[in-house]
Design an enzyme around this catalytic site. Sequence first.
Site, PDB file in Angstrom:
ATOM      1  N   ASN A  21      29.063  80.327  36.474  1.00 48.28           N
ATOM      2  CA  ASN A  21      30.426  80.551  36.953  1.00 48.28           C
ATOM      3  C   ASN A  21      31.142  79.230  37.229  1.00 48.28           C
ATOM      4  OD1 ASN A  21      32.577  82.171  38.708  1.00 48.28           O
ATOM      5  ND2 ASN A  21      31.755  80.560  40.023  1.00 48.28           N
ATOM      6  N   ASP A  27      16.000  75.157  39.848  1.00 49.60           N
ATOM      7  CA  ASP A  27      16.597  76.483  39.993  1.00 49.60           C
ATOM      8  C   ASP A  27      16.014  77.489  39.000  1.00 49.60           C
ATOM      9  OD1 ASP A  27      18.129  75.679  42.093  1.00 49.60           O
ATOM     10  OD2 ASP A  27      20.003  75.515  40.968  1.00 49.60           O
ATOM     11  N   THR A  46      27.791  78.712  41.895  1.00 50.45           N
ATOM     12  CA  THR A  46      27.585  77.290  41.606  1.00 50.45           C
ATOM     13  C   THR A  46      26.751  77.099  40.340  1.00 50.45           C
ATOM     14  OG1 THR A  46      25.738  77.324  43.178  1.00 50.45           O
ATOM     15  CG2 THR A  46      27.841  76.459  43.967  1.00 50.45           C
ATOM     16  N   SER A  89      30.437  76.223  35.935  1.00 48.68           N
ATOM     17  CA  SER A  89      30.676  75.520  34.676  1.00 48.68           C
ATOM     18  C   SER A  89      31.838  76.125  33.899  1.00 48.68           C
ATOM     19  CB  SER A  89      29.414  75.556  33.803  1.00 48.68           C
ATOM     20  OG  SER A  89      28.333  74.927  34.457  1.00 48.68           O
ATOM     21  N   GLU A  93      23.990  85.659  37.818  1.00 49.23           N
ATOM     22  CA  GLU A  93      25.085  86.245  37.055  1.00 49.23           C
ATOM     23  C   GLU A  93      24.592  87.137  35.923  1.00 49.23           C
ATOM     24  OE1 GLU A  93      23.323  83.298  35.106  1.00 49.23           O
ATOM     25  OE2 GLU A  93      24.791  82.449  36.495  1.00 49.23           O
TER      26      GLU A  93
END
Length: 306
Positions: free
Chosen positions: A196, A77, A193, A198, A153
């Site tokens: 946020n 990612d 996912t 975590s 984020e």
Amino acid sequence: MTPSDRRILLVVHARRDDTVHAAERILTAVRAAGATPVVSAEDRPELAERLSLEGVETLGVDVDIADVELAIVLGGDGTILRAAETVRGGRAPILGINMGHVGFLAEIERDDMDDAVRRVIARDYTVEERLALAVRVLDADDSVIFETWALNEATVEKASRERMLEVVMEVDGRPLSSFGCDGVVVASPTGSTAYNFSAGGPVIWPTVEAIAVVPLSAHALFARPLVVSPDATVAVEVLERTSGSGILWCDGRRSHELPPGARVVVRRSSRPVRLARLHPAAFTDRLVRKFRLPVTGWRGATGGAA
């Protein structure tokens, strides 16, 4: 457009042998199809040490991002987030091939790589647009001092481990609550996912357009995760009474220091991030597969609801 006019960008985490070998296969396949492979100026030096880049163009030197048809990303990612930053100035969709662990943004696993390249050349894919966030930082005089964006984020965090941030949150121009905390996460559905998740925030299906707001270790009675409209404007102010400074992080890649009095404003970006999809699949299946969720005992679909 002739095949030679087609340019395919390859974004690679080039410090792993398996990823470099995969990159070589993809470059060979793109050349064999008559298209022109492209790598970023950031990736080229490391790749050039490991394999031949003859006939491979350099982004920003030989070709503009506006002329890139699609970006193939080899990595996890983090590499996909870097690719999203690289293609931000154009319209090239991103096809992620997971070479990492969770790889939530990736479309396929490495075993399907050859078929993926074939389908890219054949333009046999769909494009999914993901909501991105526009982020602006204002100083105490309301002057804009920093602007950026985020796919996952925007996070306002304390800069010093031992100090707490004093913040006030605002939604659509109205104050919501003030409290001391370690920070505040403002996430897109794609980022639900990531950080946020975590932090205990909600998992939001990608088809649901919304923005999540999650306080981190807040000292307050009302500091629950929030889900607001995709058209909402969320602001987090670092109050003057804060003893230390804060820091803004976007996707863990772009940052800016936040002195007391700074204001971070987050809203939906007018430019979504485009992901190439080869196998449209239920997001539920992706959650189960990526997080290895237990589904033993499920009896199967029973038809439509009553």
